[in-house]
Design a protein around this motif. Structure first.
Motif, short mmCIF file in Angstrom:
data_model
loop_
_atom_site.label_atom_id
_atom_site.label_comp_id
_atom_site.label_asym_id
_atom_site.label_seq_id
_atom_site.Cartn_x
_atom_site.Cartn_y
_atom_site.Cartn_z
N ARG A 115 43.04 67.60 41.60
CA ARG A 115 41.80 67.68 40.82
C ARG A 115 41.78 66.63 39.71
N VAL A 116 42.93 66.44 39.05
CA VAL A 116 43.00 65.46 37.97
C VAL A 116 42.78 64.05 38.50
N VAL A 130 48.64 62.21 31.51
CA VAL A 130 48.26 61.19 32.49
C VAL A 130 48.80 59.82 32.07
N THR A 131 48.67 59.48 30.79
CA THR A 131 49.17 58.17 30.35
C THR A 131 50.69 58.09 30.46
N THR A 189 37.94 56.87 37.88
CA THR A 189 38.68 58.12 37.98
C THR A 189 40.14 57.89 37.60
N VAL A 190 40.81 58.99 37.29
CA VAL A 190 42.24 58.90 36.98
C VAL A 190 43.00 58.35 38.17
N GLY A 191 42.63 58.78 39.38
CA GLY A 191 43.32 58.30 40.57
C GLY A 191 43.24 56.80 40.73
N VAL A 203 55.01 65.30 35.19
CA VAL A 203 54.60 65.52 33.80
C VAL A 203 53.92 66.88 33.63
N GLU A 204 54.12 67.75 34.61
CA GLU A 204 53.73 69.16 34.54
C GLU A 204 52.22 69.37 34.47
#
Length: 659
Positions: free
Chosen positions: A461-462, A478-479, A423-425, A454-455
């Motif tokens: 959720r992300v 995200v990066t 996951t991104v987290g 980064v808006e």
């Protein structure tokens, strides 16, 4: 026998350069073997064992089968350097007499395995479908079979004296794990764009496999061959130790060790020479595999640079800069220069744009700051100053303390940079905990705050999402947030918006511009797009063939270009305003960027320059012009007297409505 997986090898960027890259890779592999201490020692040891084995009939002092009972079980002496065995036979003679058959049997195993696995891999990767599935299932069945039991059954059928036959059958069994490893590499190579281009050109499947896929597998094949060789030596010695090798009095390594074990209490020395020879040979073969697979055990990308031949004057103000690169020169190990005398300065909160065609040295310059140059690339001149420290002189261990924390990088393709399995987290929290020394709960809150910065509208959720569930623009945000994890003072973006559509690209560029001026982060933007440079950068450095050819404030450089190459780039801008009709033919720069090693003497742009003259054949340094612009052009005064007027539509697009 375990067959270790290796990283996917570097492959040639296009079919046209494949043969040249293959020769470079061959030379680099040989250089690693000879220059790294472990590789050099392993190669020397194996070469010595092979030489002594092949020439043993010429130098061995005694017969390997005749003994002297009066001299049995002796230790090392002038007459018998390694002592004698239970029948008075010279151990040195028997040991190297047995070396030849042992090494040949191991080579047969490796050769048979590769001769079976490699062609099957090439066919399976090319055709895929049912054929690849059938071969994979067959390999899995062979892997499930007990190899020892099968070898013993073969020995009972053909006899223990048929060593080469037994080892060839072992090679057939060893082909299964080699096939599984090579298949993944071959399948990934078949997905490369240059392979697709070859198919479009009508190149046959056989030629694609041999010319474009096989070279990319070279490193993995070499690693597998080395490991198979080492494993086969142990298998052959183990069978002989159990009594399934050559019959007495024919010597074998395993047989000598088995006999020594029976007299371990009367003469323990008997075990030492052959056991040591066997151990060192296996270690040497395995070490060769490690050297081939990994250029450096603890990669140190930087080397302490030599004194630069010539340092270009700094093209920035004289006050203290966060990043101060002076006279940077980078070359391949064969002496081919990639970057020559590059000097750049970046202040805190400032964005510097690096622009130029592909092959001009932009990415190499950016990666040198992070110390991420390939093993075959080295810095040989100049310095890279960061906050008063010379990064060129730091070790890899010291650089790891700087990467991410002080200097971070925004990748070009976010969906490639993010791992789809996590996951991104999970991917954001790991560097936050490592760089900021915080716990999991606090790291998660920091991740949420970074995503908000980064808006990203719904950070929770992300964080729960996987990368493939995000759009390209969201993944790029995200990066950027991940690059901010360590609170860096310098961000390096290597074309960070190339993979995005125009609308999302503008949003990301606006975000980067605000981050730089609100937080004081310095940035370096590598790009091919003049519009990107004009939108976000404060300074611009135009690179051509490894050199800075023009440098200064973006407003001055883009409105009043002096270097002919900068003019040509602006004219070749492909974007047109909506009210401008599409021309029949877009402007282009004639010719191509010369490859490293083919740079002309003097001005490197002269062969493509409409202003070229005889004087351009002499080298020229950067010189200060008007309004803080530095230019590398011997004819800049003549060009300024007759300036090249750029088309108004081009300037409206590049510089915006105020152009």
């Amino acid at each position: 026998m375990n067959a270790a997986k290796t990283n996917e090898p570097q492959t040639p960027p296009c079919p046209a350069t494949e043969s040249g890259n293959s020769r470079v890779e061959n030379r680099s592999t040989l250089r690693r073997l000879l220059t790294r201490p472990a590789g050099a020692l392993a190669s020397a040891w194996l070469g010595l064992v092979v030489l002594l084995s092949v020439t043993s009939p010429l130098w061995r002092p005694y017969s390997p089968t005749d003994g002297d009972l009066a001299s049995r079980l002796l230790g090392p002496s002038a007459a018998h350097w390694f002592g004698t065995d239970e029948l008075g036979r010279d151990i040195l003679t028997r040991m190297f007499t047995a070396s030849g058959p042992a090494l040949l049997a191991a080579a047969i195993t490796a050769g048979v395995a590769l001769l079976i696995a490699v062609p099957l891999v090439l066919v399976a990767a090319e055709r895929g479908g049912m054929l690849a599935n059938s071969l994979s299932r067959s390999a899995e069945i062979i892997l499930a079979l007990p190899a020892t039991v099968i070898l013993l059954a073969v020995i009972s059928a053909v006899g223990g004296d048929r060593t080469y036959t037994i080892m060839a059958i072992f090679g057939v069994m060893a082909a299964a794990p080699v096939y599984r490893i090579l298949l993944g590499v071959a399948q990934s190579l078949h997905k490369r764009l240059y392979v697709d281009a070859a198919r479009v050109d009508g190149v046959s499947a056989v030629r694609i496999s041999l010319r474009y896929v096989m070279p990319g597998m070279r490193t993995v094949i070499a690693v597998q061959a080395s490991q198979l060789f080492a494993g086969a030596i142990l298998v052959e010695a183990g069978l002989a130790f159990m009594g399934f090798g050559p019959s007495q009095p024919v010597p074998s390594w395993g047989g000598i060790i088995a006999t020594a074990s029976q007299y371990i209490y009367q003469q323990p020395w008997m075990m030492v020479p052959t056991g040591l020879l066997l151990t060192l040979t296996v270690i040497a073969a395995n070490e060769l595999a490690l050297v081939i697979a990994h250029p450096d055990p603890a990669p140190i990308r930087r080397r302490r640079p030599q004194a630069a031949k010539r340092v270009t004057p700094s093209p920035a103000p004289t006050n203290q800069a966060l990043l101060d690169i002076r006279g940077l020169t980078i070359e391949l190990q064969n002496g081919t220069q990639l970057v020559t005398d590059v000097s750049l300065r970046v202040q805190a909160g400032e964005i510097l744009g690096l622009i130029g065609e592909s092959g001009c040295g932009k990415t190499v310059t950016a990666l040198s700051i992070l110390g991420l140059l390939d093993a075959e690339v080295r810095q040989v001149g100049g310095s890279i100053g960061f906050d008063g420290r010379d990064l060129s002189s730091l070790s890899e261990r010291d650089m790891r303390q700087i990467r991410g924390k002080d200097i971070a990088r925004i990748p070009q393709d976010p969906l490639v940079a993010l791992d789809p399995l996590f996951t991104v987290g999970a991917q954001m929290m790991e560097p936050i905990m490592r760089l900021r020394k915080v716990g999991r709960a606090e790291a998660r809150q920091i991740a949420v705050d970074l995503l908000k910065r980064v808006e990203i509208p719904d950070p929770e959720r992300v964080l729960r999402s996987r990368p493939y569930e995000l759009s390209g623009g969201m993944a790029q945000r995200v990066t950027i947030a991940m690059a901010l994890s360590g609170q860096p003072r310098l961000l390096i973006g290597d074309e960070p918006t190339t993979a995005l559509d125009v609308t999302v690209q503008m949003e990301i560029l606006d975000l980067l511009h605000r981050l730089a001026h609100e937080t004081g982060i310095a940035m370096i933007m590598v790009s091919h797009d003049m519009g990107v440079i004009a939108d976000v950068c404060d300074q611009v450095a135009v690179m051509y063939a490894g050199q800075i050819v023009e440098h200064g404030p973006v407003e001055q450089v883009l409105r009043n270009p002096i270097q002919p190459y900068t003019m040509a780039l602006l004219k070749a801008n492909p974007h047109l305003p909506e009210d401008q009709p599409m021309p029949e033919r877009l402007a282009a720069i004639a010719g191509r960027v010369p490859r490293p090693g083919e740079w002309p003497e003097g001005c490197r742009f002269a062969p493509r320059c409409p202003y070229a003259a005889q004087a351009c054949k002499t080298p020229v340094d950067l010189s200060s012009g008007d309004n803080g612009v530095w230019v590398r052009c011997i004819r800049q005064d003549d060009i300024q007297a007759k300036p090249c007027v750029l088309p108004a539509p081009v300037m409206r697009v590049v510089m915006g409505a105020n152009a």
